[in-house]
Design an enzyme around this catalytic site. Structure first.
Site, PDB file in Angstrom:
ATOM      1  N   HIS A 142       0.847  -1.201   0.000  1.00  0.00           N
ATOM      2  CA  HIS A 142       0.000   0.000   0.000  1.00  0.00           C
ATOM      3  C   HIS A 142       0.884   1.254   0.000  1.00  0.00           C
ATOM      4  O   HIS A 142       0.731   2.155   0.809  1.00  0.00           O
ATOM      5  CB  HIS A 142      -0.936  -0.004   1.205  1.00  0.00           C
ATOM      6  N   TYR A 160       4.650  -4.964   9.961  1.00  0.00           N
ATOM      7  CA  TYR A 160       4.473  -3.517   9.822  1.00  0.00           C
ATOM      8  C   TYR A 160       5.597  -2.754  10.523  1.00  0.00           C
ATOM      9  O   TYR A 160       6.028  -1.699  10.057  1.00  0.00           O
ATOM     10  CB  TYR A 160       3.130  -3.084  10.393  1.00  0.00           C
TER      11      TYR A 160
END
Length: 311
Positions: free
Chosen positions: A34, A300
């Site tokens: 993303h 992440y």
């Protein structure tokens, strides 16, 4: 054994990020998935209907400010909006006590892997893929080894590009547990439903749009007024798995609207410091046993460290 598991998690997280870089390339300063996104601000107003299920402060009756990031799923920041049909919507709730909570959703309800190891392995099949999807030979290998991936990959193959970030339905993929005042747990999944209704582009329309048409469309739309979404929760039943993001819940599941999001304007230069983490949740909500959900926290963190260090 427990110590080995602890040591394995960061190693596997780094391996997962490395695989993404090997497949798509490395783009210093960007998220490893993303990569290109746009940040907005708004307000979330709960309606109190979640109160019997959870004591989470942002799901009672008090409105809270939020930061929203819409994004392409592609790890390549230069990819045109129309190339990666899966879009993301990450929301950071500013809680009354000064803390924050994150809700990360995408425009596909199922994931293609149910374990971190499977994710790393499957991601490797995308090495020679064009436009983010494996060719038929690679796809056959994936489905032979991981038959649970079929539903998600079939959905991905059939997806079309949206007309707007504001005309998509977004899903949490993972299950969470709501905890109420009596300590009772209830498995739920989230979904954002657009006030504007669903709207996708026809294949012939895609070529008529610019590389960043979704950003341009949102800017024009916000000039006309706020963009809104309902927040729904799906209530899990006895036979609905809370630990497997590759499996759909029963079609007759109960759905409750628990609040409304109103997006007011775009935030410029807000990308660098933002980290959204699906395991960043407040009292009254717990992560399910889903191993992919817990793995995303570590992955992440690796991506964030490389991004802020411009690697």
């Amino acid at each position: 054994m427990e110590e080995n598991d602890k040591n394995l998690k960061p190693k596997l997280a780094s391996e997962a990020v490395n695989v993404i870089e090997n497949v798509a390339g490395t783009y210093p300063g960007y998220r490893r998935a993303h990569a290109r996104g746009y940040v907005y601000e708004g307000v979330f107003t709960p309606n109190g209907k979640a109160s019997p299920l959870t004591v989470a402060s942002h799901l009672q009756e008090e409105a809270v400010p939020v930061i929203i990031r819409f994004s392409n799923s592609s790890p390549i920041p230069s990819h045109p909006d129309a190339i990666s049909p899966v879009k993301g919507m990450a929301v950071k709730f500013q809680l009354p006590n000064g803390e924050v909570s994150d809700l990360i959703t995408v425009t596909i309800p199922l994931f293609f892997a149910k374990t971190p190891e499977a994710f790393v392995d499957i991601a490797g099949f995308f090495k020679s893929a064009k436009e983010g999807f494996p060719n038929l030979k690679e796809l056959a290998k994936i489905l032979l080894k991981y038959p649970e991936s079929k539903a998600s990959l079939q959905m991905l193959k059939e997806m079309r590009s949206p007309a707007s970030f504001s005309t998509c339905q977004y899903y949490s993929i993972h299950a969470f547990y709501f905890i109420n005042a009596e300590g009772k747990r209830q498995a739920i999944k989230y979904e954002w439903v657009p006030d504007a209704g669903l709207s996708m582009l026809a294949k012939k329309e895609v070529a008529e749009h610019s590389a960043e048409y979704l950003n341009e469309e949102m800017e024009e739309r916000l000039k006309q007024g706020p963009v809104g979404f309902k927040l729904n929760i799906q209530i899990g039943g006895e036979n609905d798995p809370a630990d497997d993001p590759t499996k759909a819940w029963s079609e007759d599941k109960q759905v409750i609207t628990v609040g409304h999001l109103e997006i007011s304007n775009k935030l410029e230069d807000a990308e660098d410091h933002l980290l959204f983490d699906p395991t960043n949740i407040p009292e009254g909500i717990e992560c399910s046993e889903d191993p992919i959900l817990h793995f995303r926290h570590s992955a992440y963190a690796v991506s964030y460290d490389r991004r802020i260090n411009n690697k």
